[in-house]
Scaffold this motif. Sequence first.
Motif, PDB file in Angstrom:
ATOM      1  N   LEU A 173       0.825  -1.212   0.000  1.00  0.00           N
ATOM      2  CA  LEU A 173       0.000   0.000   0.000  1.00  0.00           C
ATOM      3  C   LEU A 173       0.857   1.258   0.000  1.00  0.00           C
ATOM      4  N   ARG A 174       1.942   1.217   0.802  1.00  0.00           N
ATOM      5  CA  ARG A 174       2.720   2.448   0.998  1.00  0.00           C
ATOM      6  C   ARG A 174       4.034   2.493   0.238  1.00  0.00           C
ATOM      7  N   GLY A 175       4.446   1.357  -0.323  1.00  0.00           N
ATOM      8  CA  GLY A 175       5.731   1.342  -1.012  1.00  0.00           C
ATOM      9  C   GLY A 175       6.914   1.263  -0.066  1.00  0.00           C
ATOM     10  N   GLU A 176       6.675   1.040   1.218  1.00  0.00           N
ATOM     11  CA  GLU A 176       7.780   0.821   2.172  1.00  0.00           C
ATOM     12  C   GLU A 176       7.284  -0.045   3.328  1.00  0.00           C
ATOM     13  N   ALA A 177       8.218  -0.730   3.950  1.00  0.00           N
ATOM     14  CA  ALA A 177       7.851  -1.656   5.036  1.00  0.00           C
ATOM     15  C   ALA A 177       7.298  -0.872   6.235  1.00  0.00           C
ATOM     16  N   PRO A 178       6.307  -1.414   6.940  1.00  0.00           N
ATOM     17  CA  PRO A 178       5.731  -0.706   8.088  1.00  0.00           C
ATOM     18  C   PRO A 178       6.641  -0.742   9.314  1.00  0.00           C
ATOM     19  N   ASN A 179       6.390   0.184  10.247  1.00  0.00           N
ATOM     20  CA  ASN A 179       7.130   0.111  11.511  1.00  0.00           C
ATOM     21  C   ASN A 179       6.528  -1.003  12.384  1.00  0.00           C
ATOM     22  N   ALA A 180       7.206  -1.271  13.506  1.00  0.00           N
ATOM     23  CA  ALA A 180       6.813  -2.419  14.328  1.00  0.00           C
ATOM     24  C   ALA A 180       5.403  -2.262  14.894  1.00  0.00           C
ATOM     25  N   LEU A 181       5.042  -1.036  15.307  1.00  0.00           N
ATOM     26  CA  LEU A 181       3.706  -0.838  15.884  1.00  0.00           C
ATOM     27  C   LEU A 181       2.627  -1.121  14.837  1.00  0.00           C
ATOM     28  N   HIS A 182       2.806  -0.609  13.645  1.00  0.00           N
ATOM     29  CA  HIS A 182       1.793  -0.824  12.603  1.00  0.00           C
ATOM     30  C   HIS A 182       1.675  -2.304  12.238  1.00  0.00           C
ATOM     31  N   GLU A 183       2.802  -2.987  12.188  1.00  0.00           N
ATOM     32  CA  GLU A 183       2.739  -4.422  11.864  1.00  0.00           C
ATOM     33  C   GLU A 183       2.007  -5.169  12.982  1.00  0.00           C
ATOM     34  N   GLU A 184       2.269  -4.757  14.221  1.00  0.00           N
ATOM     35  CA  GLU A 184       1.608  -5.404  15.371  1.00  0.00           C
ATOM     36  C   GLU A 184       0.092  -5.159  15.340  1.00  0.00           C
ATOM     37  N   VAL A 185      -0.296  -3.929  15.025  1.00  0.00           N
ATOM     38  CA  VAL A 185      -1.739  -3.625  14.987  1.00  0.00           C
ATOM     39  C   VAL A 185      -2.414  -4.444  13.879  1.00  0.00           C
ATOM     40  N   MET A 186      -1.769  -4.507  12.731  1.00  0.00           N
ATOM     41  CA  MET A 186      -2.360  -5.295  11.633  1.00  0.00           C
ATOM     42  C   MET A 186      -2.496  -6.756  12.044  1.00  0.00           C
ATOM     43  N   ASN A 187      -1.467  -7.276  12.681  1.00  0.00           N
ATOM     44  CA  ASN A 187      -1.496  -8.669  13.125  1.00  0.00           C
ATOM     45  C   ASN A 187      -2.681  -8.918  14.058  1.00  0.00           C
ATOM     46  N   THR A 188      -2.827  -8.026  15.041  1.00  0.00           N
ATOM     47  CA  THR A 188      -3.906  -8.200  16.011  1.00  0.00           C
ATOM     48  C   THR A 188      -5.267  -8.026  15.347  1.00  0.00           C
ATOM     49  N   SER A 189      -5.368  -7.017  14.519  1.00  0.00           N
ATOM     50  CA  SER A 189      -6.630  -6.753  13.838  1.00  0.00           C
ATOM     51  C   SER A 189      -7.063  -7.967  13.004  1.00  0.00           C
ATOM     52  N   LEU A 190      -6.115  -8.561  12.292  1.00  0.00           N
ATOM     53  CA  LEU A 190      -6.443  -9.734  11.460  1.00  0.00           C
ATOM     54  C   LEU A 190      -6.875 -10.912  12.339  1.00  0.00           C
ATOM     55  N   ILE A 191      -6.281 -11.022  13.509  1.00  0.00           N
ATOM     56  CA  ILE A 191      -6.704 -12.097  14.438  1.00  0.00           C
ATOM     57  C   ILE A 191      -8.142 -11.833  14.910  1.00  0.00           C
ATOM     58  N   LEU A 192      -8.416 -10.585  15.261  1.00  0.00           N
ATOM     59  CA  LEU A 192      -9.744 -10.263  15.811  1.00  0.00           C
ATOM     60  C   LEU A 192     -10.869 -10.492  14.803  1.00  0.00           C
ATOM     61  N   TYR A 193     -10.576 -10.251  13.540  1.00  0.00           N
ATOM     62  CA  TYR A 193     -11.619 -10.359  12.518  1.00  0.00           C
ATOM     63  C   TYR A 193     -11.748 -11.762  11.908  1.00  0.00           C
ATOM     64  N   ALA A 194     -10.894 -12.716  12.313  1.00  0.00           N
ATOM     65  CA  ALA A 194     -10.765 -13.951  11.526  1.00  0.00           C
ATOM     66  C   ALA A 194     -12.000 -14.846  11.466  1.00  0.00           C
ATOM     67  N   GLU A 195     -12.732 -14.954  12.569  1.00  0.00           N
ATOM     68  CA  GLU A 195     -13.806 -15.961  12.584  1.00  0.00           C
ATOM     69  C   GLU A 195     -14.899 -15.534  13.556  1.00  0.00           C
ATOM     70  N   HIS A 196     -16.152 -15.796  13.201  1.00  0.00           N
ATOM     71  CA  HIS A 196     -17.245 -15.373  14.073  1.00  0.00           C
ATOM     72  C   HIS A 196     -18.526 -16.165  13.844  1.00  0.00           C
ATOM     73  N   GLU A 197     -18.424 -17.490  13.885  1.00  0.00           N
ATOM     74  CA  GLU A 197     -19.595 -18.366  13.837  1.00  0.00           C
ATOM     75  C   GLU A 197     -20.502 -18.061  12.638  1.00  0.00           C
ATOM     76  N   PHE A 198     -21.829 -18.029  12.849  1.00  0.00           N
ATOM     77  CA  PHE A 198     -22.766 -17.926  11.716  1.00  0.00           C
ATOM     78  C   PHE A 198     -23.187 -16.488  11.437  1.00  0.00           C
ATOM     79  N   ASN A 199     -22.213 -15.581  11.353  1.00  0.00           N
ATOM     80  CA  ASN A 199     -22.533 -14.204  10.941  1.00  0.00           C
ATOM     81  C   ASN A 199     -23.023 -14.214   9.494  1.00  0.00           C
ATOM     82  N   ALA A 200     -23.533 -13.085   9.019  1.00  0.00           N
ATOM     83  CA  ALA A 200     -24.204 -13.062   7.707  1.00  0.00           C
ATOM     84  C   ALA A 200     -23.301 -13.502   6.551  1.00  0.00           C
ATOM     85  N   SER A 201     -22.059 -13.035   6.532  1.00  0.00           N
ATOM     86  CA  SER A 201     -21.200 -13.392   5.391  1.00  0.00           C
ATOM     87  C   SER A 201     -20.801 -14.871   5.453  1.00  0.00           C
TER      88      SER A 201
END
Length: 374
Positions: free
Chosen positions: A163-191
Amino acid sequence: MAEKKQGGAGLRGQVAGKTALSTVGKSGSGLTYRGYDIKDLAKNCQFEEVAYLILKGELPKQSELESYKAKLKGMRGLPQALKEVLERIPANAHPMDVMRTGTSMLGNLETEESFSEQEDKADRLLASLPSIICYWYRFSHDGERIETETDDDSVGAHFLTMLRGEAPNALHEEVMNTSLILYAEHEFNASTFTARVCASTLSDLHSCVTGAIGSLRGPLHGGANEAAMDMIAQWSSADEAEKAIMGMLERKDKIMGFGHAVYTESDPRNEIIKEYAKKLSDDVGDDTLFPVSVRVDDVMKREKGLFPNADFYHASAYHFMGIPTKLFTPIFVMSRLTGWAAHVFEQRADNRIIRPSADYVGAEPRKVTPIEQR
Ligand SMILES: CC(=O)SCCNC(=O)CCNC(=O)[C@H](O)C(C)(C)COP(=O)(O)OP(=O)(O)OC[C@H]1O[C@@H](n2cnc3c(N)ncnc32)[C@H](O)[C@@H]1OP(=O)(O)O
Ligand SMILES: O=C([O-])CC(=O)C(=O)O
């Protein structure tokens, strides 16, 4: 919050099948993936470990994680025909439509010919969805044909680097990691339910995921993170936000990022992403958006007894990382692909076509009047 109305419209509270993948709201607010608490996973795991858990059944050993990450890394490239399709999608298209088209096109080029291929097809999508969105975004917005085969260690860093053309800093990589974990699975939601209905006809994985993306796009589901951002961005102070929210509640408008179909007390993902939103707010020296968000949160609690869901503080967190608002829901897709695919596997393993009934409320039986007499 008052007791939830169960049954009736929206099938609320109705059991529509079995799953071994997650529990949602079991004690009012909890979330587990294959028995592991979301807080434990978010604190101790990389997203790729959680993806492996969801898709393959158990947390990987170190060597398994390394080979899984290497496999995903090797699957980041896009076929030329897919790049050509992405290049034809206009800059003002909605990125969720790009995700939908990209997934569907990949299904034409790399069709799932047999269910024995399902894990490889899911891994391929997990590795290439960030490439699809970033290739289109950078081509349509910056005129650049980016290299999607980066050397980043994680799915989150891969996305941010492209997206940015350069590697992210450690905080941004950590937030993305956590965010992807939080959104990964949620039973029988609509999608996910969309994906399972499609799977129940014995359709292919790309069709299931394409349909699921369409369901996630709406503002009552995944699209709420984008809608919440558009809402909070309008206000330049917490007082202004409070006044506006009071007016919206008076008019019975829905406040995006609040409430939930299953949770009744809180969304356990919220406190985790809220903490990161605060950290990022401090990091960028924000003195508006985070206080606005907190005031909206307080007013919703006070006035309606409603709590923020996973989407609300994701909005400010992503914004502080400089991610364009329209790319918020595609990040959800990059993560939820794991849940969708695992539900497709589960449906296929014990399938009966999903085909409920409807209460008929239409006209009584009648005869066709000849067209010239109507
Ligand atoms: C990752 C995710 O997908 S999380 C969900 C993301 N979606 C949003 O944030 C959109 C805003 N929220 C909503 O529209 C809803 O809360 C949903 C779609 C999430 C859940 O819908 P439901 O289960 O039908 O809501 P629920 O039965 O709890 O609603 C109870 C009452 O609270 C109201 N309410 C619920 N959410 C909100 C809200 N965000 N703003 C204002 N009022 C609300 C409802 O209108 C209803 O009022 P009523 O009894 O006067 O009709
Ligand atoms: O479960 C739901 O209805 C919506 C939700 O929070 C999700 O899919 O993450």
